[in-house]
Design a protein around this motif. Structure first.
Motif, mmCIF file in Angstrom:
data_model
loop_
_atom_site.group_PDB
_atom_site.id
_atom_site.type_symbol
_atom_site.label_atom_id
_atom_site.label_comp_id
_atom_site.label_asym_id
_atom_site.label_seq_id
_atom_site.Cartn_x
_atom_site.Cartn_y
_atom_site.Cartn_z
ATOM 1 N N GLU A 1 0.821 -1.199 0.000
ATOM 2 C CA GLU A 1 0.000 0.000 0.000
ATOM 3 C C GLU A 1 0.853 1.246 0.000
ATOM 4 O O GLU A 1 1.949 1.279 0.541
ATOM 5 C CB GLU A 1 -0.911 0.013 1.225
ATOM 6 N N ASP B 1 -13.967 2.102 2.576
ATOM 7 C CA ASP B 1 -13.297 1.630 3.782
ATOM 8 C C ASP B 1 -11.790 1.606 3.558
ATOM 9 O O ASP B 1 -11.289 0.789 2.791
ATOM 10 C CB ASP B 1 -13.814 0.246 4.142
ATOM 11 N N GLU C 1 -9.451 0.678 5.462
ATOM 12 C CA GLU C 1 -8.787 -0.500 6.011
ATOM 13 C C GLU C 1 -8.913 -1.730 5.116
ATOM 14 O O GLU C 1 -7.943 -2.439 4.871
ATOM 15 C CB GLU C 1 -9.373 -0.798 7.400
ATOM 16 N N THR C 2 -10.122 -1.959 4.610
ATOM 17 C CA THR C 2 -10.343 -3.160 3.811
ATOM 18 C C THR C 2 -10.205 -2.924 2.304
ATOM 19 O O THR C 2 -10.095 -3.873 1.540
ATOM 20 C CB THR C 2 -11.751 -3.739 4.059
ATOM 21 N N ARG D 1 -12.616 -1.675 0.458
ATOM 22 C CA ARG D 1 -13.946 -1.866 -0.153
ATOM 23 C C ARG D 1 -14.535 -0.518 -0.526
ATOM 24 O O ARG D 1 -14.515 0.414 0.276
ATOM 25 C CB ARG D 1 -14.906 -2.542 0.820
ATOM 26 N N ARG E 1 -9.577 -2.967 -3.125
ATOM 27 C CA ARG E 1 -9.616 -4.426 -3.283
ATOM 28 C C ARG E 1 -10.956 -4.936 -3.795
ATOM 29 O O ARG E 1 -11.030 -5.982 -4.410
ATOM 30 C CB ARG E 1 -9.308 -5.081 -1.930
ATOM 31 N N GLU E 2 -12.024 -4.167 -3.513
ATOM 32 C CA GLU E 2 -13.354 -4.603 -3.943
ATOM 33 C C GLU E 2 -14.179 -3.386 -4.282
ATOM 34 O O GLU E 2 -14.209 -2.408 -3.541
ATOM 35 C CB GLU E 2 -14.029 -5.390 -2.811
#
Length: 86
Positions: free
Chosen positions: A2, A41, A43-44, A46, A81-82
């Motif tokens: 990242e 998000d 952190e994730t 998303r 990521r998503e």
């Protein structure tokens, strides 16, 4: 790996996703539609995108989502990521 805030110019993930989305907004708005980030998000990774206006019910909006919005965001903001439609 990242990017740190320094590598991304200090911008948040949401700001960078919005900047990417701004590149395709004029085409959507020309047809009476738009899109907005409703979830992001850090952190994730998303990201939730909502299609608005004429794009909301248009059968082609799924293609726009996949080929224009999703591919652009993934290319410009690799830590996402998503990406999902809301």
């Amino acid at each position: 790996m990242e990017k740190s805030d320094a590598e991304s110019g200090g911008e948040t993930l949401r700001a960078r996703v919005e900047a990417s989305l701004d590149k395709v907004r004029p085409a959507m708005q020309a047809d009476g539609g738009d899109a907005r980030v409703v979830e992001c998000d850090e952190e994730t990774g998303r990201v939730g995108i909502e299609m608005l206006g004429a794009c909301r019910g248009c059968p082609l909006s799924q293609l726009d989502f996949a080929y224009a919005i999703e591919s652009l965001i993934r290319r410009e903001v690799p830590e996402v990521r998503e990406i999902f439609a809301v």
